[in-house]
Design an enzyme around this catalytic site. Structure first.
Site, mmCIF file in Angstrom:
data_model
loop_
_atom_site.group_PDB
_atom_site.id
_atom_site.type_symbol
_atom_site.label_atom_id
_atom_site.label_comp_id
_atom_site.label_asym_id
_atom_site.label_seq_id
_atom_site.Cartn_x
_atom_site.Cartn_y
_atom_site.Cartn_z
ATOM 1 N N GLY A 1 -14.123 -23.442 5.286
ATOM 2 C CA GLY A 1 -14.354 -24.336 6.592
ATOM 3 C C GLY A 1 -14.308 -23.823 7.929
ATOM 4 N N ASP B 1 0.172 -7.702 1.599
ATOM 5 C CA ASP B 1 0.412 -5.803 1.781
ATOM 6 C C ASP B 1 2.139 -6.081 1.312
ATOM 7 O OD1 ASP B 1 0.365 -3.674 1.696
ATOM 8 O OD2 ASP B 1 -0.345 -3.760 3.322
ATOM 9 N N HIS C 1 1.147 -0.794 -0.009
ATOM 10 C CA HIS C 1 0.211 0.302 -0.402
ATOM 11 C C HIS C 1 0.847 1.287 -0.149
ATOM 12 C CE1 HIS C 1 0.765 0.100 5.225
ATOM 13 N NE2 HIS C 1 0.726 1.365 4.821
ATOM 14 N N SER D 1 5.156 2.216 8.068
ATOM 15 C CA SER D 1 4.315 0.971 7.293
ATOM 16 C C SER D 1 5.538 0.849 6.661
ATOM 17 C CB SER D 1 3.425 1.668 6.202
ATOM 18 O OG SER D 1 2.023 2.025 7.223
ATOM 19 N N GLY E 1 -10.756 -23.668 -3.621
ATOM 20 C CA GLY E 1 -12.041 -23.253 -4.152
ATOM 21 C C GLY E 1 -13.262 -23.709 -2.639
ATOM 22 N N ILE E 2 -13.103 -23.573 -1.640
ATOM 23 C CA ILE E 2 -13.975 -24.090 -0.486
ATOM 24 C C ILE E 2 -13.757 -23.317 0.487
ATOM 25 C CG2 ILE E 2 -13.333 -26.183 -1.021
ATOM 26 C CD1 ILE E 2 -11.821 -26.419 1.735
#
Length: 359
Positions: free
Chosen positions: A267, A133, A103, A206, A264-265
């Site tokens: 849980g 980041d 950022h 940062s 793609g789950i």
């Protein structure tokens, strides 16, 4: 000299040698601890001995740089560049690689790096990872200061730490605190990956360094906890653990991006009620609560309420470990998951997909 006297003479020599070897080994073990203690104390001109972190700061501070992010107004490209943001960075190698926050530099048309010795360089972006980041930029220079690393000893709650950065463009500043909480060091990222500290991390800090009392880098400062539009000040600040940051840096230098696997789950951990409902033998594993209809899990016929207990024959104690293992798997790899469905154990082959880096 008879045989008996010769034997006694040789025995004494051997015993003395063993004793001296033991003393040398003991001194070698104690020296690092003593050196560490000496590192925390300074002898002043008047002879007094005081607790001080000056030695740690002298080791680390030269490698913490100020980063000026400049943005060019496209409506007036020949006009003056506008200061887009201020931040910090850490020189990680003699080749000029610098770790900072994504950022800090994401909207910059030009990046200027200022060292503590007065030198200034124009930097190029090597790669960025919005997920954590982190960004790696590079400068070309000679005799660059390099920060010491602490990769083998993870930070613990209660450790004293120092945050080095350029808050509000005031110049390099040191703040001190302790580690308030620690997280995990995996590629899946997320809120729990951070080290939490009460050392002040303000705007401009940062990308700066979080160091231990020996001056070794243990984290990259990244954020302060805020509520709404307040300015922080709650003593809740975060840094990315150096083990994770160093791993990300290596991938960015190699590929320019971090390639993560995806299943793609979503849980949840197994709780006692769920274990009883699903007829599970224990609380280990991850209960599948959601499946991307276009993801690898759906193609492999994974179902909601399946409980994943092993990933590539490694036990799955919880959600964090599973997500890290998936992220660390090369996309296109065929892996085997062990799961419990309707109370019965089964193995399911899955081809891991690639997680999108878009944000």
């Amino acid at each position: 000299m008879n045989f008996k006297n010769l034997f006694l003479y040789l025995s004494k020599a051997v015993l003395l040698g063993l004793f001296m070897a033991g003393v040398i080994l003991l001194v070698n073990q104690l020296l690092p601890k003593q050196a560490s203690l000496n590192n925390l104390f300074q002898t002043r001109a008047n002879g007094t001995v005081e607790l001080s972190f000056a030695n740690a700061v002298r080791r680390a501070a030269p490698a913490v740089v100020n980063i000026y992010s400049l943005s060019i107004d496209q409506r007036q490209p020949l006009g003056n560049s506008a200061l887009q943001g201020l931040g910090s960075g850490v020189i990680m190698s003699g080749e000029g690689y610098i770790l900072t926050n994504f950022h800090v530099i994401k909207q910059a048309d030009q990046i200027v790096v200022a060292l503590q010795d007065g030198r200034k360089f124009t930097a190029e972006v090597v790669g960025s990872d919005p997920e954590t980041d982190l960004s790696v930029i590079k400068i070309e220079g000679d005799n660059l200061p390099i920060i010491p690393l602490s990769l083998s000893t993870p930070a613990e709650v209660g450790d004293v730490v120092l945050a080095i950065g350029n808050p509000y463009n005031l110049g390099q500043t040191i703040t001190q605190g302790i580690i308030s909480a620690t997280g995990r060091n995996g590629l899946s990222s997320g809120y729990l990956d951070f080290l939490q500290t009460d050392a002040a991390i303000n705007a401009g800090n940062s990308g700066g360094a979080l160091i231990d009392t020996n001056g070794s880098l243990i984290g990259i400062n990244t954020a302060a906890f805020k509520i709404g539009d307040d300015n922080g000040g709650h003593g809740i600040n975060f840094a990315i653990p150096i083990k994770l940051a160093h791993s990300i840096m290596a991938k960015l230098i190699k590929d320019g991006q971090v390639i993560r696997g995806a299943l793609g789950i979503s849980g949840e951990p197994v709780v006692p009620v769920m274990a009883q409902i699903l007829n599970l033998p224990n609380l280990n594993g991850v209960v599948v609560t959601g499946i991307d209809p276009n993801g690898p899990a759906a193609k492999a016929k994974l179902k909601v309420r399946d409980v994943i207990t092993q990933y590539q024959h490694e036990d799955v104690p919880g959600v964090e470990m599973l997500m890290d293992r998936i992220a660390e798997t090369q996309p296109g790899s065929k892996i085997t998951m062990t799961l419990i469905r309707d109370g019965k154990a089964m193995e399911l082959p899955v081809i891991i997909g690639e997680k999108s880096n878009k944000r």
